[in-house]
Design an enzyme around this catalytic site. Structure first.
Site, mmCIF file in Angstrom:
data_model
loop_
_atom_site.group_PDB
_atom_site.id
_atom_site.type_symbol
_atom_site.label_atom_id
_atom_site.label_comp_id
_atom_site.label_asym_id
_atom_site.label_seq_id
_atom_site.Cartn_x
_atom_site.Cartn_y
_atom_site.Cartn_z
ATOM 1 N N LEU A 185 105.902 21.835 42.085
ATOM 2 C CA LEU A 185 104.671 21.339 42.409
ATOM 3 C C LEU A 185 104.392 20.184 41.879
ATOM 4 C CD1 LEU A 185 105.001 24.623 42.610
ATOM 5 C CD2 LEU A 185 102.657 24.839 42.274
ATOM 6 N N MET A 186 104.130 19.076 42.427
ATOM 7 C CA MET A 186 104.009 17.648 42.297
ATOM 8 C C MET A 186 102.547 17.207 42.863
ATOM 9 S SD MET A 186 105.412 14.981 41.090
ATOM 10 C CE MET A 186 107.008 14.832 41.303
ATOM 11 N N LYS A 267 94.932 27.738 41.492
ATOM 12 C CA LYS A 267 96.257 27.684 41.351
ATOM 13 C C LYS A 267 96.858 28.802 41.838
ATOM 14 C CE LYS A 267 96.382 24.327 38.258
ATOM 15 N NZ LYS A 267 96.560 24.180 37.026
ATOM 16 N N GLY A 289 103.968 21.469 35.723
ATOM 17 C CA GLY A 289 103.905 20.828 34.493
ATOM 18 C C GLY A 289 102.789 21.367 33.480
ATOM 19 N N GLN A 298 95.035 26.990 31.667
ATOM 20 C CA GLN A 298 96.060 27.003 31.180
ATOM 21 C C GLN A 298 96.138 27.751 29.914
ATOM 22 O OE1 GLN A 298 98.188 22.851 31.226
ATOM 23 N NE2 GLN A 298 97.516 22.605 33.246
ATOM 24 N N CYS A 457 107.510 -7.384 49.490
ATOM 25 C CA CYS A 457 108.573 -6.299 48.879
ATOM 26 C C CYS A 457 110.001 -6.666 49.520
ATOM 27 C CB CYS A 457 108.249 -4.978 48.969
ATOM 28 S SG CYS A 457 108.077 -4.352 50.515
#
Length: 484
Positions: A185-186, A267, A289, A298, A457
């Site tokens: 999960l990013m 969540k 994370g 958390q 670039c």
């Protein structure tokens, strides 16, 4: 150039069939990682060694090969070596003198020899003979086996001699593809990027899922850091990037759920959706994370309630990590600057978030939630391979490109600092500023609004993406520089 790759130590204690499978996978990964640099690359070996041989002589390409191997999971360390047929002691001495003689004058040194195979001599006999010869012939100050200023190292394998030029550290862990696969999960911040790195380093192919809370800039930023992680640590494997539009989910939570349970509910919705994605992709676990009590959602009671929403295994590699340690790791692996400049969308903010969530209470709050909203989000999810995210984002963007720089225009080099250092952009009579792509969106407003800026670039994709975003933000003084 020949390299001897030493596998991660934990691989060598596996059973013979497992060890052989892991080493075959590592050899396959090394070929995949280096193939574009040398299509004729040879990778051979067994047990705890792989020999990598290339005919490439370009120093820049060789440096790139070494850099990629240092970031390839499964490697304990690797050696740059000079290979010779094994001769007598005088021949070994001559070879060592040729490579180390000019380093020994006035220095304390030691000779280290490792052997594999049956020989009529011991490693210590080689060390003594070569050591005394080098001391006599090279003007060395003496021999110090504990803290030498110079180490003369060699390996003898059957009938071959390898004089070691340099040792490079490896990443450790197991080869990607040898273990199970996971879904990360990013969010693009410090925690999720480091968690992804930890899983990749251990040897797990890590796919990415991103829950878009309402910002194109955030999605772009997460795609960029996911691409960076894949390119640096996981490029030997095919990895997926899944983006799930979560704006309606956030809106439903804001209007239906009690303030104190908004964070926990969000969540749980993310885990629900991620579990569905993992099931469809046949992945074995989810990765987040989270660290104990870093934020209100958390705490142990909250994490317990959150995890009850899914039967899929949830891994938290950072669960007992301190925030500063996480930031230090992010800096070490190259994701800190991405995280520092990542746009944030805090759509669900509880004024008084609970730290002691109760299962019955969260179930009551979720009973108000229209699950059809979550289903629509999953139906609208997009999926692509992570190596293609940048290219796909760069397609069909209406941005003016120029091949020449006009007087007064400034070229901004948005490449990664490593690329800027390796190949500096020097344009005669043109002002060039370095501003990496991960910082361009947040820092462009600091530049003189009366000047014209051309983004540069290597391939023109990243510059086109960021120019398009800046134009959408109202900056009309930006173009893309594409030299002919």
């Amino acid at each position: 150039m020949k390299l001897i790759v030493k596998t991660f130590q934990e691989i060598t204690i596996k059973s013979r069939p497992v060890r052989k499978r892991f080493i075959r996978q590592l050899a396959k990964n090394i070929r995949a990682v280096l193939r574009d640099l040398d299509p004729e690359l040879k990778v051979e070996g067994e047990w705890d060694n792989l020999e990598v041989e290339t005919a490439v002589v370009d120093a820049r390409v060789r440096r790139e090969m070494i850099e990629r191997l240092t970031c390839t999971p499964g490697i304990g360390h690797f050696l740059e070596v000079h290979e010779y047929p094994l001769g007598d002691f005088d021949d070994i001495l001559a070879k060592c003198k040729a490579h180390f003689g000019d380093q020994l004058a006035g220095k304390m040194f030691a000779v280290r020899c490792k052997r594999a195979g049956k020989h009529a001599f011991t490693s210590m006999e080689v060390e003594r003979y070569v050591g005394s010869g080098l001391r006599r012939e090279c003007g060395a100050a003496g021999i110090d086996l504990k803290q030498p200023e110079v180490e003369v190292r060699m390996e003898i394998r059957l009938d071959r001699l390898f004089v070691i030029h340099r040792q490079h550290p490896g990443l450790g862990g197991y080869p990607l593809g040898a273990l199970e696969q996971v879904l990360v999960l990013m969010s693009g911040g410090f925690d999720s990027t480091v968690a992804a790195y930890q899983m990749m380093r251990r040897g797990m192919i890590s796919h990415f899922v991103f829950f878009n809370l309402g910002g194109r800039a955030h999605e772009l930023g997460v795609m960029e850091v996911a691409h960076y992680l894949w390119e640096k640590y996981g490029r030997s494997q095919r990895v997926l990037f899944v983006s799930v539009p979560f704006e309606e989910v956030v809106g439903e939570i804001l209007t239906k759920v009690d303030d104190s349970y908004m964070g926990v509910t969000l969540k749980r919705m993310m885990l629900r959706a991620a579990s569905r994605v993992a099931e469809r992709l046949e992945l074995d676990a989810l990765v987040t994370g989270e660290a104990i009590s870093q934020v209100s959602s958390q705490t142990l009671p909250n994490l317990s309630v959150i995890d009850r929403v899914t039967d899929t295994l949830v891994l938290r590699p950072l669960i007992v990590s301190h925030k500063q340690d996480i930031i230090d790791t992010a800096r070490q692996i190259g994701t800190a600057e991405f995280a520092r400049h990542m746009p944030e969308y805090c759509g669900v903010i509880s004024v008084n978030p609970t730290t002691q969530a109760k299962p019955y209470r969260v179930e009551h709050e979720e009973s108000k939630f229209d699950m059809a909203v979550l289903e629509r989000a999953l139906e609208r999810a997009t999926q692509r391979t992570v190596d293609r995210v940048i290219d796909e984002l760069g397609q069909d963007l209406s941005v003016e490109e120029v091949a020449e720089v006009l007087p007064g225009q400034i070229v901004i080099d948005i490449r990664h600092p490593d690329a800027q250092e390796d190949e500096p952009l020097a344009l005669e009579g043109v002002e060039v500023q370095a501003l990496p792509f991960y910082a361009i969106n947040s820092r462009f407003k600091e530049l003189d609004a009366n000047r014209q800026y051309l983004l540069y670039c290597d391939k023109g994709v990243m510059s086109r993406l960021h120019a398009h975003h800046l134009l959408n933000e109202g900056h009309t003084n930006v173009r893309v520089y594409r030299p002919a």
